[in-house]
Write a protein that holds these residues in place. Structure first.
Motif, PDB file in Angstrom:
ATOM      1  N   TRP A  69       0.846  -1.189   0.000  1.00 51.38           N
ATOM      2  CA  TRP A  69       0.000   0.000   0.000  1.00 51.38           C
ATOM      3  C   TRP A  69       0.879   1.236   0.000  1.00 51.38           C
ATOM      4  O   TRP A  69       1.899   1.290   0.688  1.00 51.38           O
ATOM      5  CB  TRP A  69      -0.917  -0.014   1.234  1.00 51.38           C
ATOM      6  N   ASN A  70       0.468   2.222  -0.784  1.00 50.44           N
ATOM      7  CA  ASN A  70       1.299   3.415  -0.956  1.00 50.44           C
ATOM      8  C   ASN A  70       1.062   4.478   0.118  1.00 50.44           C
ATOM      9  O   ASN A  70       1.502   5.617  -0.027  1.00 50.44           O
ATOM     10  CB  ASN A  70       1.055   4.009  -2.354  1.00 50.44           C
ATOM     11  N   GLY A  71       0.329   4.135   1.168  1.00 46.03           N
ATOM     12  CA  GLY A  71       0.139   5.035   2.298  1.00 46.03           C
ATOM     13  C   GLY A  71      -0.628   6.301   1.954  1.00 46.03           C
ATOM     14  O   GLY A  71      -1.582   6.300   1.178  1.00 46.03           O
ATOM     15  N   ILE A  72      -0.200   7.416   2.524  1.00 43.02           N
ATOM     16  CA  ILE A  72      -0.892   8.683   2.367  1.00 43.02           C
ATOM     17  C   ILE A  72      -0.886   9.153   0.918  1.00 43.02           C
ATOM     18  O   ILE A  72      -1.779   9.894   0.488  1.00 43.02           O
ATOM     19  CB  ILE A  72      -0.245   9.754   3.289  1.00 43.02           C
ATOM     20  N   LYS A  73       0.104   8.701   0.132  1.00 46.01           N
ATOM     21  CA  LYS A  73       0.140   9.079  -1.280  1.00 46.01           C
ATOM     22  C   LYS A  73      -1.082   8.570  -2.019  1.00 46.01           C
ATOM     23  O   LYS A  73      -1.604   9.227  -2.922  1.00 46.01           O
ATOM     24  CB  LYS A  73       1.415   8.547  -1.945  1.00 46.01           C
ATOM     25  N   ASP A  74      -1.557   7.372  -1.656  1.00 48.85           N
ATOM     26  CA  ASP A  74      -2.774   6.839  -2.266  1.00 48.85           C
ATOM     27  C   ASP A  74      -3.974   7.734  -1.982  1.00 48.85           C
ATOM     28  O   ASP A  74      -4.844   7.912  -2.838  1.00 48.85           O
ATOM     29  CB  ASP A  74      -3.059   5.426  -1.737  1.00 48.85           C
ATOM     30  N   VAL A  75      -4.026   8.279  -0.781  1.00 54.49           N
ATOM     31  CA  VAL A  75      -5.134   9.171  -0.411  1.00 54.49           C
ATOM     32  C   VAL A  75      -5.116  10.425  -1.275  1.00 54.49           C
ATOM     33  O   VAL A  75      -6.143  10.828  -1.838  1.00 54.49           O
ATOM     34  CB  VAL A  75      -5.053   9.554   1.081  1.00 54.49           C
ATOM     35  N   PHE A  76      -3.938  11.044  -1.428  1.00 56.24           N
ATOM     36  CA  PHE A  76      -3.836  12.248  -2.248  1.00 56.24           C
ATOM     37  C   PHE A  76      -4.095  11.950  -3.725  1.00 56.24           C
ATOM     38  O   PHE A  76      -4.734  12.742  -4.419  1.00 56.24           O
ATOM     39  CB  PHE A  76      -2.463  12.900  -2.062  1.00 56.24           C
ATOM     40  N   ASN A  77      -3.599  10.802  -4.191  1.00 61.68           N
ATOM     41  CA  ASN A  77      -3.854  10.421  -5.583  1.00 61.68           C
ATOM     42  C   ASN A  77      -5.351  10.208  -5.814  1.00 61.68           C
ATOM     43  O   ASN A  77      -5.884  10.570  -6.868  1.00 61.68           O
ATOM     44  CB  ASN A  77      -3.086   9.148  -5.930  1.00 61.68           C
ATOM     45  N   PHE A  78      -6.023   9.629  -4.805  1.00 61.82           N
ATOM     46  CA  PHE A  78      -7.472   9.418  -4.904  1.00 61.82           C
ATOM     47  C   PHE A  78      -8.216  10.760  -4.953  1.00 61.82           C
ATOM     48  O   PHE A  78      -9.143  10.932  -5.749  1.00 61.82           O
ATOM     49  CB  PHE A  78      -7.954   8.585  -3.719  1.00 61.82           C
ATOM     50  N   LEU A  79      -7.811  11.700  -4.118  1.00 64.60           N
ATOM     51  CA  LEU A  79      -8.464  13.017  -4.120  1.00 64.60           C
ATOM     52  C   LEU A  79      -8.251  13.741  -5.449  1.00 64.60           C
ATOM     53  O   LEU A  79      -9.165  14.384  -5.973  1.00 64.60           O
ATOM     54  CB  LEU A  79      -7.911  13.865  -2.964  1.00 64.60           C
ATOM     55  N   LEU A 131       0.044  11.808  -8.247  1.00 65.81           N
ATOM     56  CA  LEU A 131      -0.057  11.076  -9.499  1.00 65.81           C
ATOM     57  C   LEU A 131      -1.459  10.499  -9.628  1.00 65.81           C
ATOM     58  O   LEU A 131      -1.971   9.876  -8.695  1.00 65.81           O
ATOM     59  CB  LEU A 131       0.955   9.934  -9.551  1.00 65.81           C
ATOM     60  N   HIS A 132      -2.082  10.729 -10.786  1.00 67.49           N
ATOM     61  CA  HIS A 132      -3.344  10.036 -11.059  1.00 67.49           C
ATOM     62  C   HIS A 132      -3.039   8.547 -11.138  1.00 67.49           C
ATOM     63  O   HIS A 132      -1.982   8.148 -11.651  1.00 67.49           O
ATOM     64  CB  HIS A 132      -3.927  10.539 -12.391  1.00 67.49           C
ATOM     65  N   PRO A 133      -3.914   7.680 -10.622  1.00 62.60           N
ATOM     66  CA  PRO A 133      -3.643   6.239 -10.680  1.00 62.60           C
ATOM     67  C   PRO A 133      -3.286   5.728 -12.071  1.00 62.60           C
ATOM     68  O   PRO A 133      -2.471   4.805 -12.206  1.00 62.60           O
ATOM     69  CB  PRO A 133      -4.963   5.624 -10.182  1.00 62.60           C
ATOM     70  N   PHE A 134      -3.877   6.324 -13.134  1.00 64.08           N
ATOM     71  CA  PHE A 134      -3.535   5.909 -14.494  1.00 64.08           C
ATOM     72  C   PHE A 134      -2.049   6.157 -14.777  1.00 64.08           C
ATOM     73  O   PHE A 134      -1.370   5.321 -15.367  1.00 64.08           O
ATOM     74  CB  PHE A 134      -4.379   6.675 -15.524  1.00 64.08           C
ATOM     75  N   ASP A 135      -1.555   7.323 -14.368  1.00 65.66           N
ATOM     76  CA  ASP A 135      -0.145   7.665 -14.584  1.00 65.66           C
ATOM     77  C   ASP A 135       0.763   6.863 -13.658  1.00 65.66           C
ATOM     78  O   ASP A 135       1.890   6.511 -14.024  1.00 65.66           O
ATOM     79  CB  ASP A 135       0.074   9.159 -14.359  1.00 65.66           C
ATOM     80  N   ASP A 136       0.278   6.581 -12.464  1.00 61.70           N
ATOM     81  CA  ASP A 136       1.048   5.785 -11.513  1.00 61.70           C
ATOM     82  C   ASP A 136       1.270   4.375 -12.058  1.00 61.70           C
ATOM     83  O   ASP A 136       2.348   3.787 -11.884  1.00 61.70           O
ATOM     84  CB  ASP A 136       0.321   5.726 -10.168  1.00 61.70           C
ATOM     85  N   MET A 137       0.269   3.826 -12.749  1.00 59.14           N
ATOM     86  CA  MET A 137       0.411   2.501 -13.346  1.00 59.14           C
ATOM     87  C   MET A 137       1.543   2.493 -14.369  1.00 59.14           C
ATOM     88  O   MET A 137       2.378   1.578 -14.393  1.00 59.14           O
ATOM     89  CB  MET A 137      -0.897   2.060 -14.018  1.00 59.14           C
ATOM     90  N   LEU A 138       1.582   3.514 -15.216  1.00 59.30           N
ATOM     91  CA  LEU A 138       2.657   3.622 -16.208  1.00 59.30           C
ATOM     92  C   LEU A 138       4.015   3.653 -15.519  1.00 59.30           C
ATOM     93  O   LEU A 138       4.956   2.981 -15.930  1.00 59.30           O
ATOM     94  CB  LEU A 138       2.452   4.869 -17.066  1.00 59.30           C
ATOM     95  N   LYS A 139       4.104   4.445 -14.453  1.00 61.02           N
ATOM     96  CA  LYS A 139       5.368   4.588 -13.706  1.00 61.02           C
ATOM     97  C   LYS A 139       5.799   3.258 -13.088  1.00 61.02           C
ATOM     98  O   LYS A 139       6.978   2.884 -13.152  1.00 61.02           O
ATOM     99  CB  LYS A 139       5.193   5.654 -12.624  1.00 61.02           C
TER     100      LYS A 139
END
Length: 225
Positions: A69-79, A131-139
């Motif tokens: 789990w990416n922690g707080i970064k996931d929360v910000f990416n979700f927002l 990072l938008h989850p779509f862009d995070d997947m690419l990364k």
């Protein structure tokens, strides 16, 4: 930090505006938006809502690919993802009274939309706060699985929504949102981003931000230097 947030807000507004333009032009949208258009047409959900739901699935998939789990970064990416989806719906609502007729005008509006998206992504990657989850997947694909091969990572990450959009469209015998704009976005987006990287006056001094954080965290240590 404030400057970075202002640029980020500018980016998400411009990105949503560009995507809404490509939807309005009906001459093809970027792959994820094209997939959401086909699902939206099949389910009656708004384009923005579908993008948020797909983003949520991809957010979970990203953590599975990352294997933690990416922690707080996931929360910000979700927002960020939520803001992006709702802003697209807002722009489409604002544009509802506008009619785009004629193939030449539609192509022009579509290209302007793609350029707006490229400019927004240039700003967004320079700011590098979320990072938008779509862009995070690419990364993740590029760094963890494909040994830095960004071309292959892009093709896989964008091939997924293209496959979804095509599958839904062919199943319903009504293909929506996949056209010239999709091809331009798929083939040329990277070049457009590089162009805006050179000419957009986005300056975020991340070293100064880091130094400021370190100074706040260790004031006594900093005063001895």
């Amino acid at each position: 930090m404030t400057k970075g947030l202002l640029w980020l807000c500018t980016s998400v507004l411009l990105n949503a505006f560009g995507n809404a333009l490509t939807v309005k032009a009906a001459f093809g949208s970027a792959p994820w938006t094209a997939a959401s258009l086909n699902i939206s047409s099949a389910t009656g959900l708004t384009v923005g809502t579908v993008l948020i739901l797909m983003g949520l699935v991809v957010l979970v998939a990203d953590d599975m690919l990352r294997q933690h789990w990416n922690g707080i970064k996931d929360v910000f990416n979700f927002l960020y993802m939520m803001s992006f989806g709702y802003l697209i719906d807002l722009w489409l609502l604002v544009m509802q009274p506008i009619t785009v007729n004629g193939w030449l005008l539609r192509v022009l509006v579509c290209v302007i939309g793609v350029l707006c998206i490229a400019a927004a992504l240039s700003i967004y990657f320079k700011v590098n706060l979320v990072l938008h989850p779509f862009d995070d997947m690419l990364k993740i694909l590029r760094e963890k699985y494909l040994k830095g091969n960004v071309v292959l990572a892009q093709r896989i990450s964008l091939g997924i929504p293209l496959a979804i959009g095509l599958a839904v469209g062919f199943f319903r015998h009504e293909l929506v949102g996949i056209n010239l704009g999709t091809l331009i976005s798929f083939l040329c987006m990277g070049y457009f981003i590089l162009f805006f990287d050179r000419f957009l006056p986005v300056h975020v001094n991340r070293e100064a931000m880091l130094h400021h954080r370190m100074h706040r965290a260790h004031p006594a240590k900093q005063s001895q230097i």
